[in-house]
Design a protein around this motif. Sequence first.
Motif, PDB file in Angstrom:
ATOM      1  N   GLN A   5     -77.887   8.185  -0.203  1.00  0.00           N
ATOM      2  CA  GLN A   5     -78.291   7.434   0.993  1.00  0.00           C
ATOM      3  C   GLN A   5     -77.951   5.955   0.844  1.00  0.00           C
ATOM      4  O   GLN A   5     -77.416   5.333   1.776  1.00  0.00           O
ATOM      5  CB  GLN A   5     -79.788   7.598   1.225  1.00  0.00           C
ATOM      6  N   VAL A 110     -80.158   6.231   7.212  1.00  0.00           N
ATOM      7  CA  VAL A 110     -80.680   5.071   6.494  1.00  0.00           C
ATOM      8  C   VAL A 110     -80.303   3.758   7.174  1.00  0.00           C
ATOM      9  O   VAL A 110     -80.962   2.729   6.988  1.00  0.00           O
ATOM     10  CB  VAL A 110     -80.168   5.087   5.030  1.00  0.00           C
ATOM     11  N   PRO A 113     -83.549   2.350   9.508  1.00  0.00           N
ATOM     12  CA  PRO A 113     -84.628   1.632   8.813  1.00  0.00           C
ATOM     13  C   PRO A 113     -84.130   0.354   8.143  1.00  0.00           C
ATOM     14  O   PRO A 113     -84.827  -0.664   8.157  1.00  0.00           O
ATOM     15  CB  PRO A 113     -85.127   2.646   7.779  1.00  0.00           C
ATOM     16  N   TYR A 164     -88.436   3.498   5.177  1.00  0.00           N
ATOM     17  CA  TYR A 164     -87.606   4.684   5.362  1.00  0.00           C
ATOM     18  C   TYR A 164     -88.441   5.950   5.186  1.00  0.00           C
ATOM     19  O   TYR A 164     -88.336   6.903   5.967  1.00  0.00           O
ATOM     20  CB  TYR A 164     -86.453   4.650   4.375  1.00  0.00           C
TER      21      TYR A 164
END
Length: 264
Positions: A5, A110, A113, A164
């Motif tokens: 991520q 990702v 966030p 997140y």
Amino acid sequence: MLLAQFQALWRARSLCWVMTRREISARYAGTAAGVLWAYVQPLLTVAAYYIVFDIVFAMRLGENAPTRAVGAFLIVGALPWMAFCDALARGMSSLVEAGGVLQKNALPPVLFPARSVLASMLVHGPLLLALALAYGPQHRYGVALVALPALVGLQFLLCLVLGYALAILMAALRDTAQVVGFMLSIGIFMSPVLFPMAMFPADWRWVLWLNPMTSLVLGYQSVLLQGLWPDAQVWLGVLAWLTVSAAALAVLLRRSRDQLVDWL
């Protein structure tokens, strides 16, 4: 999964930066002052603390406090706390707000966030660093001020990981917003923001360490109020919370891998 991520975020860093700038602009679109409005609330709060507690009432803390002036003490804790609450709240709602975009585009989740937390920290981060100008002269701008950017950076990283994780939880269960909102409203009373750590009963101080901001607030107080390098427990506390948060995020990413977009 977690490493992938953040690798995806690094590869899309240019896009993330563009999205962050657009989010900041969109928040204050149509206003004459623009982004300056973002600084009004924290600056007015800081001014109110100083005027009411240090000038009008001239209130003083006990001998074991990092400083005697109540207003100065509150400012150092309250400003990081406001930054934390804003970043966490915006990060938590980021995936739900971007649901339509994620359903139509194969973008790394990702990004959203990260965009929201970064936008918040771009507003509050300079205010936190500016505290060095207000408190630095008291300690002749000692070497301890070098720790201030590190504390701000760690706070950003903690907000990103927690934000997140909460964004995924909110996508799965909308009640997350109400629970987290309540926890943030009482969290300020479970941290050394409103009172020195020494005033809290010794047998119950472990409760304060359940708040992820306790270590950071103690760090800011050490640097700005005492001109001292933060103790080892400050750094260990932050690293412990980062480790726990990252582990929780990794579990959530694994569990939501095939369902996240459907939840949105």
